[in-house]
Design a protein around this motif. Sequence first.
Motif, PDB file in Angstrom:
ATOM      1  N   SER A   1      82.929  56.586  31.441  1.00 15.67           N
ATOM      2  CA  SER A   1      83.296  56.409  32.844  1.00 15.67           C
ATOM      3  C   SER A   1      82.043  56.460  33.709  1.00 15.67           C
ATOM      4  N   MET A   2      81.084  57.307  33.310  1.00 17.09           N
ATOM      5  CA  MET A   2      79.796  57.377  34.010  1.00 17.09           C
ATOM      6  C   MET A   2      78.863  56.256  33.569  1.00 17.09           C
ATOM      7  N   GLY A   3      78.881  55.954  32.256  1.00 14.30           N
ATOM      8  CA  GLY A   3      78.012  54.896  31.756  1.00 14.30           C
ATOM      9  C   GLY A   3      78.340  53.541  32.346  1.00 14.30           C
ATOM     10  N   VAL A   4      79.625  53.252  32.475  1.00 15.58           N
ATOM     11  CA  VAL A   4      80.043  51.978  33.081  1.00 15.58           C
ATOM     12  C   VAL A   4      79.614  51.932  34.542  1.00 15.58           C
ATOM     13  N   TYR A   5      79.775  53.060  35.242  1.00 14.66           N
ATOM     14  CA  TYR A   5      79.398  53.059  36.667  1.00 14.66           C
ATOM     15  C   TYR A   5      77.900  52.797  36.825  1.00 14.66           C
ATOM     16  N   LEU A   6      77.088  53.441  35.992  1.00  9.79           N
ATOM     17  CA  LEU A   6      75.646  53.215  36.081  1.00  9.79           C
ATOM     18  C   LEU A   6      75.312  51.755  35.775  1.00  9.79           C
ATOM     19  N   SER A   7      75.956  51.183  34.771  1.00 16.22           N
ATOM     20  CA  SER A   7      75.737  49.761  34.440  1.00 16.22           C
ATOM     21  C   SER A   7      76.143  48.864  35.603  1.00 16.22           C
ATOM     22  N   MET A   8      77.280  49.183  36.210  1.00 13.24           N
ATOM     23  CA  MET A   8      77.764  48.402  37.349  1.00 13.24           C
ATOM     24  C   MET A   8      76.786  48.490  38.521  1.00 13.24           C
ATOM     25  N   ALA A   9      76.267  49.696  38.775  1.00 17.43           N
ATOM     26  CA  ALA A   9      75.332  49.873  39.880  1.00 17.43           C
ATOM     27  C   ALA A   9      74.032  49.120  39.630  1.00 17.43           C
ATOM     28  N   ILE A  10      73.558  49.117  38.376  1.00 22.91           N
ATOM     29  CA  ILE A  10      72.339  48.363  38.038  1.00 22.91           C
ATOM     30  C   ILE A  10      72.559  46.865  38.260  1.00 22.91           C
ATOM     31  N   ALA A  11      73.712  46.371  37.812  1.00 28.66           N
ATOM     32  CA  ALA A  11      74.028  44.953  38.029  1.00 28.66           C
ATOM     33  C   ALA A  11      74.110  44.641  39.511  1.00 28.66           C
ATOM     34  N   ALA A  12      74.734  45.539  40.283  1.00 28.62           N
ATOM     35  CA  ALA A  12      74.839  45.328  41.732  1.00 28.62           C
ATOM     36  C   ALA A  12      73.463  45.334  42.380  1.00 28.62           C
ATOM     37  N   PHE A  13      72.576  46.221  41.916  1.00 30.89           N
ATOM     38  CA  PHE A  13      71.219  46.292  42.453  1.00 30.89           C
ATOM     39  C   PHE A  13      70.464  44.989  42.188  1.00 30.89           C
ATOM     40  N   ILE A  14      70.582  44.484  40.959  1.00 32.55           N
ATOM     41  CA  ILE A  14      69.934  43.210  40.618  1.00 32.55           C
ATOM     42  C   ILE A  14      70.483  42.080  41.492  1.00 32.55           C
ATOM     43  N   GLY A  15      71.805  42.090  41.705  1.00 34.42           N
ATOM     44  CA  GLY A  15      72.409  41.061  42.548  1.00 34.42           C
ATOM     45  C   GLY A  15      71.928  41.128  43.983  1.00 34.42           C
ATOM     46  N   LEU A  16      71.749  42.348  44.505  1.00 37.00           N
ATOM     47  CA  LEU A  16      71.307  42.508  45.888  1.00 37.00           C
ATOM     48  C   LEU A  16      69.833  42.151  46.069  1.00 37.00           C
ATOM     49  N   VAL A  17      68.998  42.620  45.159  1.00 40.01           N
ATOM     50  CA  VAL A  17      67.548  42.467  45.322  1.00 40.01           C
ATOM     51  C   VAL A  17      67.091  41.058  44.949  1.00 40.01           C
ATOM     52  N   TRP A  18      67.559  40.549  43.810  1.00 37.41           N
ATOM     53  CA  TRP A  18      67.085  39.253  43.329  1.00 37.41           C
ATOM     54  C   TRP A  18      68.081  38.125  43.564  1.00 37.41           C
ATOM     55  N   GLN A  19      69.192  38.431  44.249  1.00 38.97           N
ATOM     56  CA  GLN A  19      70.180  37.416  44.622  1.00 38.97           C
ATOM     57  C   GLN A  19      70.671  36.621  43.406  1.00 38.97           C
ATOM     58  N   ILE A  20      70.917  37.320  42.308  1.00 44.30           N
ATOM     59  CA  ILE A  20      71.430  36.677  41.100  1.00 44.30           C
ATOM     60  C   ILE A  20      72.952  36.813  41.091  1.00 44.30           C
ATOM     61  N   ARG A  21      73.650  35.723  41.263  1.00 40.33           N
ATOM     62  CA  ARG A  21      75.103  35.746  41.404  1.00 40.33           C
ATOM     63  C   ARG A  21      75.799  36.263  40.157  1.00 40.33           C
ATOM     64  N   VAL A  22      75.238  35.943  38.996  1.00 34.22           N
ATOM     65  CA  VAL A  22      75.866  36.395  37.749  1.00 34.22           C
ATOM     66  C   VAL A  22      75.863  37.919  37.670  1.00 34.22           C
ATOM     67  N   ALA A  23      74.841  38.553  38.237  1.00 39.68           N
ATOM     68  CA  ALA A  23      74.799  40.015  38.246  1.00 39.68           C
ATOM     69  C   ALA A  23      75.941  40.581  39.089  1.00 39.68           C
ATOM     70  N   ASP A  24      76.226  39.931  40.215  1.00 37.33           N
ATOM     71  CA  ASP A  24      77.363  40.343  41.031  1.00 37.33           C
ATOM     72  C   ASP A  24      78.675  40.165  40.270  1.00 37.33           C
ATOM     73  N   MET A  25      78.783  39.071  39.538  1.00 34.96           N
ATOM     74  CA  MET A  25      79.983  38.833  38.732  1.00 34.96           C
ATOM     75  C   MET A  25      80.129  39.904  37.650  1.00 34.96           C
ATOM     76  N   ALA A  26      79.000  40.289  37.061  1.00 29.02           N
ATOM     77  CA  ALA A  26      79.032  41.319  36.023  1.00 29.02           C
ATOM     78  C   ALA A  26      79.485  42.652  36.596  1.00 29.02           C
ATOM     79  N   ALA A  27      78.993  42.995  37.780  1.00 26.01           N
ATOM     80  CA  ALA A  27      79.413  44.243  38.415  1.00 26.01           C
ATOM     81  C   ALA A  27      80.915  44.225  38.699  1.00 26.01           C
ATOM     82  N   LEU A  28      81.405  43.099  39.189  1.00 29.06           N
ATOM     83  CA  LEU A  28      82.839  42.960  39.451  1.00 29.06           C
ATOM     84  C   LEU A  28      83.632  43.059  38.156  1.00 29.06           C
ATOM     85  N   ALA A  29      83.101  42.508  37.073  1.00 33.07           N
ATOM     86  CA  ALA A  29      83.793  42.558  35.782  1.00 33.07           C
ATOM     87  C   ALA A  29      83.887  43.982  35.252  1.00 33.07           C
ATOM     88  N   MET A  30      82.869  44.787  35.518  1.00 30.07           N
ATOM     89  CA  MET A  30      82.837  46.147  34.986  1.00 30.07           C
ATOM     90  C   MET A  30      83.724  47.125  35.754  1.00 30.07           C
TER      91      MET A  30
END
Length: 249
Positions: free
Chosen positions: A67-96
């Motif tokens: 439950s914590m590991g998924v949240y950390l993974s989701m936050a990392i994906a969200a960070f990548i999406g915000l900083v580098w504007q990678i849409r797939v990272a946002d999709m990954a965060a939503l998927a998690m």
Amino acid sequence: MWKWLHPYAKPETVYQLCGKLLPWFSIFALLCLAIGTIWGLAFAPSDYQQGNSFRIIYIHVPSAIWSMGVYLSMAIAAFIGLVWQIRVADMAALAMAPIGAVFTFIALITGAIWGKPMWGAWWVWDARLTSELILLFLYLGVIALYQAFDDPKMAAKAAGILAIVGVINLPIIHFSVEWWNTLHQGATITKFAKPSISADMLWPLLMSILGFAFFFAALTLIRLRNEIIQRESHRPWVIQLATQSQGVK
């Protein structure tokens, strides 16, 4: 430094990669969960204090850890999406997000079932339990923000910010048993020098934790592929893929 991310910014590439990895993660998840569960429930010795009721550990602990590991993974994906504007990272965060919410719910429910005979109550406002409940609310908040905006970019940005800010809750969950006087037991398997659990009980638990990890990965790949198809449904490669699928049928 981040040039290795660039090829995976293309949804088509990620979709194909997910398709290649999915069978492997699914097989490993099935094997590890089967071995860990059967070993733990049928062959591990009973606890000298709790008897057989301790066997819920093979579901509770993996779900709580991930439950914590998924949240950390989701936050990392969200960070990548915000900083580098990678849409797939946002999709990954939503998927998690829904996967993590379900893991957190399972951890809370199994914890309540385990706590009733041990503590005499289904729920107490213990530091570990309360911070885990907050984690569930964070997941639900992220999911709600993704659904609250018609513009996917705005939705991803708002949800991503909440996901990143919510990371502060993870060390609180982990160290709550050390920082406060709680009913919840302290560290068991993270004391690597001398775990507070018999090896006969520890190994099936580790297998279950590994199985939950592969299960999380497999579910994420499935949800990410579906999200990519929905977002990219107007793209020629998706139309071609749909045409090929209809031709096979």
